[in-house]
Structure formats: C-alpha cells, structure tokens
Design an enzyme around this catalytic site. Structure first.
Site, PDB file in Angstrom:
ATOM      1  N   HIS A   1       0.855  -1.098   0.061  1.00 56.94           N
ATOM      2  CA  HIS A   1       0.018  -0.024  -0.059  1.00 56.94           C
ATOM      3  C   HIS A   1       0.711   1.325   0.036  1.00 56.94           C
ATOM      4  CE1 HIS A   1       0.209   0.018   4.634  1.00 56.94           C
ATOM      5  NE2 HIS A   1      -0.053   1.272   4.381  1.00 56.94           N
TER       6      HIS A   1
ATOM      7  N   ASP B   1       1.353  -7.443   2.575  1.00 58.52           N
ATOM      8  CA  ASP B   1       1.351  -6.272   2.234  1.00 58.52           C
ATOM      9  C   ASP B   1       2.766  -5.700   1.938  1.00 58.52           C
ATOM     10  OD1 ASP B   1       1.021  -3.621   1.666  1.00 58.52           O
ATOM     11  OD2 ASP B   1      -0.372  -3.021   3.521  1.00 58.52           O
TER      12      ASP B   1
ATOM     13  N   SER C   1       4.013   2.345   8.378  1.00 58.70           N
ATOM     14  CA  SER C   1       3.705   1.330   7.255  1.00 58.70           C
ATOM     15  C   SER C   1       5.009   1.228   6.581  1.00 58.70           C
ATOM     16  CB  SER C   1       2.716   1.672   6.313  1.00 58.70           C
ATOM     17  OG  SER C   1       1.439   1.578   6.897  1.00 58.70           O
TER      18      SER C   1
HETATM   19  N1  ARG Z   1      -4.588   0.600   7.564  1.00 55.36           N
HETATM   20  C1  ARG Z   1      -3.321   0.725   6.962  1.00 55.36           C
HETATM   21  C2  ARG Z   1      -2.761   2.178   7.009  1.00 55.36           C
HETATM   22  O1  ARG Z   1      -3.242   2.872   7.497  1.00 55.36           O
HETATM   23  C3  ARG Z   1      -3.269   0.310   5.346  1.00 55.36           C
HETATM   24  C4  ARG Z   1      -3.958   0.915   4.334  1.00 55.36           C
HETATM   25  C5  ARG Z   1      -4.028   0.311   3.084  1.00 55.36           C
HETATM   26  N2  ARG Z   1      -4.867  -0.613   2.857  1.00 55.36           N
HETATM   27  C6  ARG Z   1      -6.303  -0.275   2.438  1.00 55.36           C
HETATM   28  N3  ARG Z   1      -6.891  -1.428   2.141  1.00 55.36           N
HETATM   29  N4  ARG Z   1      -6.851   0.921   2.344  1.00 55.36           N
HETATM   30  O2  ARG Z   1      -2.207   2.598   6.119  1.00 55.36           O
HETATM   31  N1  ASP Z   2      -1.439   1.413   8.003  1.00 57.08           N
HETATM   32  C1  ASP Z   2      -0.695   2.674   8.340  1.00 57.08           C
HETATM   33  C2  ASP Z   2       0.447   3.255   7.721  1.00 57.08           C
HETATM   34  O1  ASP Z   2       0.165   3.210   6.275  1.00 57.08           O
HETATM   35  C3  ASP Z   2       0.011   2.155   9.750  1.00 57.08           C
HETATM   36  C4  ASP Z   2      -0.986   2.320  11.079  1.00 57.08           C
HETATM   37  O2  ASP Z   2      -1.560   3.507  10.962  1.00 57.08           O
HETATM   38  O3  ASP Z   2      -0.814   1.798  11.853  1.00 57.08           O
HETATM   39  O4  ASP Z   2       1.439   3.862   7.947  1.00 57.08           O
END
Ligand code: ARG
Ligand code: ASP
Length: 731
Positions: A88, A224, A661
């Site tokens: 991502h 990921d 991330s």
């Molecule tokens: N929750 C994670 C972060 O905050 C991963 C986001 C990417 N994935 C998604 N399905 N949107 O970045």
């Molecule tokens: N998914 C998040 C990021 O892209 C990480 C988090 O918020 O825990 O940095």
C-alpha cells in the site's frame, strides 16, 4: 472450535493474564535510547546496545531505515540498495505503471533484471545522518509574553542562522523540527535519494488481500509488501533518476531471520510515524469523539458507498479509483475504530482523572509552578465547548471541498490560479499554472465525472441539510431551489455546464492568454460554487475558528510543559511528527472483547479459508492455491502440531501509527522478522490514548514475504541478494 483448542483455552487465558505485555507505549527518539530506554529494552530481551541502533560514528540499524516518499517507511535489505516497504506504500507507483494491458495492480510485477526496474520521478528515499538537540539556539530570544507571530519570527530567524552556519556536505540537508509542542527542537541532517525504482510487487490479491473489509482488522492475511531499489551516482551520492545511476551501496542492510516469532519475543519497530496527539486535554478528546470524527465518518460513508458501487461493476473505474478509494476508506475506518476504542477503554474518564490529579498536584505544590498552568484546563473546557459547531462545519468543509468531491477540489485550484494572477501578475500565474498542469495530467488520467457527480449530489445535500443554517452558503440553497429541490438535478446541471469536468476543455481554457483564461474560469459554475462556499466559510466560520486554533496551540505548548513538570516521575516521549522513532514491545495476542481471545499469528491456511473465487477483495491467484495444495513451501514454513504451515501475519505491542507502514519489525539481535503495515481496529485510538490492553500493531511475517518472492514469483535472484540468517539456531 476443535476439542483440543477448547481444552487449551483456559491455559491460554491464564498465560495471557499472567504475562501481561510489557513496554508498548512510546515512540522514542533513536539518539535518546541510551539515556532513556536501553535498560528497559535489554530487560525485555534485546541483545543489542543503543549504539548499535543509532550511531553517528559507525554503521548502525538507523542506516538501513529510510523515509519512503515522506509518507511511509522502508528498509534496506541487500547491499545493492534493495528496499522493502508495503504494497500500500508503493501502491500509487504500481498503479502509475499499470494499464489495462499491463495490469501490475492485478497481476503483480517482477523486474527480471535491473534494467527492467521502473523509475518513479518524484519518489525519494531519505536517510538520517544524525540528530542533535538545538533547543537552546532555537529558543534564544523568545519570551513568555510574545504573540504567536512574534515568537515564530524569532524562531525562524534562529533557524535560518543555524541552518546557514551548519557545516555539511552539499548533498545533505538540514531540517529543524519542533517537539513537545514547541518546547524542544531537534536538528536532522538527512540525505535524500531521488532515484527509487520499482522492483517487485505481488498481485493485489496477495498484497491487498482482504482489501477494505480486512483493513485495520485482525485476524489478517495480507501480504502487504513491495520492493524498490535505491540508485545513486557512481560515488554513491544522490542523483536525479538516470540510466547512468548504479544500485546504492548502503552503510547497513538488515539481515533477515528465518526463525520466526513466538508469544513474548522482543520486537522493535523502527520508522517514521506521522502524527499522534497523546497529550490532549479531555475536552479535545471529547470533541474528536462526538464532533469531528463522526462528521468525517458520515461524509465518507456516503462517498465511499457510491464509488464502491461503480468500482465493483467496471474494471476501468476500479483501476482509476483504486488508490483514491483506498486512502479515503482507510481514514474512514480508522476513525470508526478510534471512537469505539476510546469509548471501550474509558479514555475520556482516564483523561479526566489525569487532569484531576494534575490540578490536585498544582494546588498542593510547595514549589512554584508557572501561575498560568492553573488556568489551562478550565480554559480548554470552555474553548472546546464553544467551538463544537464551528469544528463540525470546518470538518464538513474540508471533507467535501478538499477531499471527496473532485470537481470542487479542481475548482479550488483554479481559484488559486486566478488569485495568483491577481496578486502576482503573469509571473505568479505562469508559475502556479506549470505546477497545476502537472497535477491535472495525473488527475484527469483517473477522473470519471459520472462517479464524481453522484458523490457531489450526495455530499452537497449533507452540507445543505446537516449543518446549522448559518454555515450554509445561500448560493447553494438557491441552486437547489432552482433545480426543483432535487440534488441529483442540481448535480447534473453543474457537471454538464462546468468545463472543469473535461481535460480537453480545461486545456483549451488554459491555452488562452492569462487575462482571458482568468475571465473564463471565473464564469465557470463550479468556480462560482467553490467561491461561494469558501467565501461564506471565511466570513462566518474562519475568524472565530482560526482564533480558537491559534489559542489552543499556544495553550498546548504550555500544557505540554506543565505535564512534564507536574508529572516529573513519568518519562515522556514526544508526539509523532514524521521524524525517525523507535518503538518496542513484544509479540502478543490480545482480548478484544469479553471471552474473545486473539492469537498472535495467522497462516496460509487462513488465507485459503478466506478465498472467494472472483471476489473483488478475497480472490486469490491460482499459483498460490497450487503452492498451498502441493505444500510447496520451501524453507519458509514452521511446524505447528506436526504440520508444516506458512506464517502470514503476526501481532505485537509496538506503539505505531500512520507512516510506520513499511517499517521493519526487528528481533532482539537486529534481524528483520517482519514488516509493519497496520494496527488492530480496537486499538487505532493509540494515536490519542495508547492502551496496552488492546493496542496492537500488525506485521507481515518476513517468511511470507520471502515465500511469495521465491516460490510464488520465482524471483530467486532477489532472494540471493539478501542475507538470510538463523539466529535462534545460532547461525
Ligand atoms: N490501514 C493501513 C494504514 O493505515 C493500511 C491501508 C491500506 N489498505 C487499504 N485497504 N486501504 O495505512
Ligand atoms: N497503515 C498505517 C500506515 O500506512 C500504519 C498504521 O496506521 O498503523 O502507515
């Protein structure tokens, strides 16, 4: 549930409660570990010294960590500049090389040799050379009674002086950043490499498996990750993207452990967390819980449903909106979890208790505290209570015009172009236009007016009906009335008549001489609408709301200082601010709700169990199914109850946030064991009030990453570049 698991459950519960997770909270500055954390980390099992993590004299872990594009983290995993980050995090790069014919988002991408690696202009990888405390020099000349502007101008002057006088190499940069709400300043010497190429990415059905349904949730089964490579000039120095560049030779690259993790193992996450607000007063937390988070959630709820409908029925729209949708959905779901987590852990009451104790200590204090401390909390309460309606209007305004309705975003940019002309003449106009043109090329590539029109109709209705009347621009009401009260018809008219929905029309518009172009833009109905909304906001809401924010910022600086003095026995860590931090904890499951226990690890079997053929989120590539059926796991499996299983994700009690991330999860010996990518839903409130009972970060097990690169993609050359080790087996 199998019988055996059922019998083991009480034992497992006992283990969980008998061995509470330690550490966890805190995002520490790497150069201060020696003074603040080294002992604690070693007690928890770490075998390294602080000097091995951060050193300015020799290669240390920090030299393998980069800020990836300024929004994520990546780590160096080979002596040829190979770096690992999340799928991502590399998503928009992968998307930008994707077409319907070469669908790298869908099918994955693997460079077969270095010449195939794909350049990404604009992307950079930034290393930190050293970090120093410069508080004294920066705050020299500031006085308690100064206004915000006065104080800032002294600080800016000091900053410029310090930066100008600093002896550095020509390729280095100096950044000075405030910490603890402006009570402390650190200087960072950095080196940025602007040639970062895409090397490999799994198909989205692996790299984004579970997509938005599983996002922010445990149990998780997402691979990921993506791979990039840093290139330098022949001397190892930063150079603009060019075919002449060579793979970067790092000072340190992380060895990779094949030994896996167990409950209680020491873990450390090293990276660039973006933003947290751990020291807010209760009144601010309450406003987030009852006003701003719910407002933003409600708007995105509507917008996302509409876009999702289009994406599910049209492959081209799916590609065009994939990245935008993911990012909007990500915030939306995080806020939902945040509010729930704050409620579940009684965060508000805990803050109130903390404040009561703060007040008690102030009153009892024998020593003299700054007399202003006593007034802070009552004033916060008053200010936040008075600003609630404004805060909602501001959230609506920025979500609708700045984020979710694309036409209004473009119209807003056109408005800035016309003011560049009016304020700075043709030179200002041309300058802004050049940047705008760049942006618009990317924008229109992924723009589908029909989708946006539906989003507009839904959101403008929320704007006109949810907000108190005084916040709604009268022009909007008139336009709806003129459309016979139908928001859909209003949207249809607007989108049919605005030139901004068409790349060609906009190009034609901008091809005219500046004066004529500005004239024409101002006549566009979308331009008129954004002007009406913004002007109304600026007249009715902005003056009071901006003043509120300025005052709160000032008070927060003092309140931060006060908390550190009044709670002198606590070790404070500064809020995340996109600077390099270390957080440490343990591999740990958790108990999200009464009677529910989450284990710390998932396996490939669990991926296969979630498989839904043809599904937009849970499809899987055939090759992966075949590897699983044949149990062709190479050296990447572990034996569980006599059976070989490929580990996929695991949980830890490390305190992470957005920006972390792509951060490496590192074991007690400094080896890479995983790749951080998310947090559990119940624990997303860790940005505001970390609670070790339910705050967990989610990492991809590094063996899953290797399994996919090696067995799935057959990219053995990449595996050969890496340094795979067996620390638990003493190798
Ligand atoms: N929750 C994670 C972060 O905050 C991963 C986001 C990417 N994935 C998604 N399905 N949107 O970045
Ligand atoms: N998914 C998040 C990021 O892209 C990480 C988090 O918020 O825990 O940095």
């Amino acid at each position: 549930m199998s019988k055996i698991k059922f019998l083991l459950l009480p034992l497992f519960c006992f283990l969980l409660s008998a061995a509470p997770t330690r550490a966890g909270e805190g995002m520490w500055l790497p150069q201060l570990l020696q003074a603040l954390n080294e002992g604690d980390m070693q007690t928890m099992g770490m075998k390294l010294t602080a000097e091995q993590i951060y050193s300015v004299n020799q290669g240390s872990l920090k030299d393998a960590i980069v800020h990836f594009g300024g929004f994520c983290t990546a780590e160096v995993i080979s002596d040829q500049g190979l770096i690992l980050t999340n799928h991502h995090c590399g998503f928009s790069e992968i998307q930008s090389h994707t077409t319907l014919e070469n669908n790298y988002l869908r099918d994955g991408f693997w460079a077969t040799n270095k010449a195939d690696e794909k350049m990404n202009p604009g992307l950079y990888a930034k290393f930190i050379v050293r970090i120093d405390d410069v508080t004294k020099s920066i705050l020299t000349g500031t006085e308690p009674g100064m206004t915000k502007e006065e104080r800032q101008s002294v600080i800016d002057r000091n900053k410029n002086k310090l930066t100008a006088n600093f002896k550095k190499e020509s390729y280095q940069e100096v950044e000075i950043r405030p910490f603890f709400k402006g009570n402390q300043y650190f200087q960072f010497i950095t080196v940025s490499y602007p040639d970062v190429r895409l090397v490999g990415a799994p198909p989205s059905s692996i790299g984004k498996f579970g997509a938005d349904t599983d996002n922010w949730e445990w149990p998780r089964h997402t691979g990921d990750f993506s791979l990039f490579r840093i290139y330098s000039d022949e001397n190892g120095l930063p150079a603009e993207p060019s075919a002449d560049n060579i793979p970067y030779k790092p000072k340190h690259s992380l060895p990779i452990s094949l030994d896996g993790v167990e409950e209680g193992d020491f873990t450390m996450v090293f990276g660039f967390p973006g933003r947290t607000d751990e020291y807010l007063p209760a009144a601010a937390v309450e406003q987030i819980m009852v006003v701003t988070d719910p407002a933003k959630i409600a708007i995105r709820d509507k917008a996302l449903k509409i876009v999702d409908g289009y994406m599910r029925s049209d492959e081209e729209i799916k590609i065009k909106y994939a990245s935008k949708f993911a990012s909007i959905a990500n915030g939306w779901k995080k806020w939902i979890g945040e509010v729930q987590g704050l409620e579940k852990t009684n965060a508000l009451q805990k803050k109130r208790d903390y404040e009561a104790e703060f007040t008690r200590r102030l009153q009892e204090a024998k020593k003299e505290y700054d007399p202003r401390y006593a007034g802070l909390l009552p004033e916060f309460d008053k200010l936040y209570a008075a600003s609630a309606a404004d805060a909602k209007a501001a959230a609506y305004q920025s979500e609708i015009t700045g984020r979710n309705v694309e036409l209004l975003r473009v119209a807003g940019l056109m408005r800035r172009l016309t003011s560049a002309y009016e304020n700075n003449g043709e030179a200002g106009y041309n300058n802004f236009k050049a940047r705008l043109n760049n942006y618009l090329t990317g924008f229109y590539k992924d723009y589908v007016p029909a989708v946006d029109q539906d989003v507009f109709a839904a959101l403008i209705e929320m704007y006109a009906t949810d907000l108190e009347g005084k916040y709604v621009a009268p022009e909007v009401r008139t336009a709806v009335t003129n459309a016979g009260g139908s928001y859909a018809d209003y949207a249809k008219n607007l989108y049919a008549n605005s030139k901004f929905t068409s790349q060609k029309a906009v190009a034609g518009l901008l091809a005219q001489d500046p004066k004529a172009a500005v004239e024409a833009m101002k006549n566009d109905p979308a331009y008129k609408l954004i002007s009406a909304i913004q002007d109304h906001y600026n007249a009715t809401t902005a003056p009071a709301y901006d003043a509120f924010q300025t005052r709160v910022e000032e008070m927060m600086r003092l309140y931060m200082q006060a908390q550190k003095k009044v709670y002198a026995e606590k070790t404070f860590y500064p809020d995340a601010n996109s600077t390099m931090r270390v957080t440490y904890g343990q591999v740990a499951g958790y108990e999200p709700r009464d009677a529910v226990i989450y284990k710390n690890k998932t396996y490939l079997d669990g991926v296969i169990a979630k498989y839904v053929p043809g599904d937009y989120e849970f499809d899987l590539p055939k090759k992966l199914l075949d590897l699983h059926a044949a149990k062709d796991y190479g050296r990447y499996a572990e034996v569980v109850d006599g059976e070989e299983k490929v580990p996929v994700c695991f949980l830890g009690s490390n305190h992470t946030t957005g920006g972390n991330s792509g951060s490496p999860a590192i074991d007690a010996n400094g080896n890479l064991i995983g790749l951080n990518f998310d947090r559990v839903w119940e624990g997303t409130m860790s940005d505001i009030n970390y609670d070790r009972s339910i705050c967990r970060n989610i990492m991809v097990d590094i063996r899953y990453v290797l399994f996919i690169i090696d067995k799935y993609a057959g990219a053995e050359a990449l595996i050969e570049e890496m340094n795979l080790v067996h620390p638990k087996k003493g190798k």
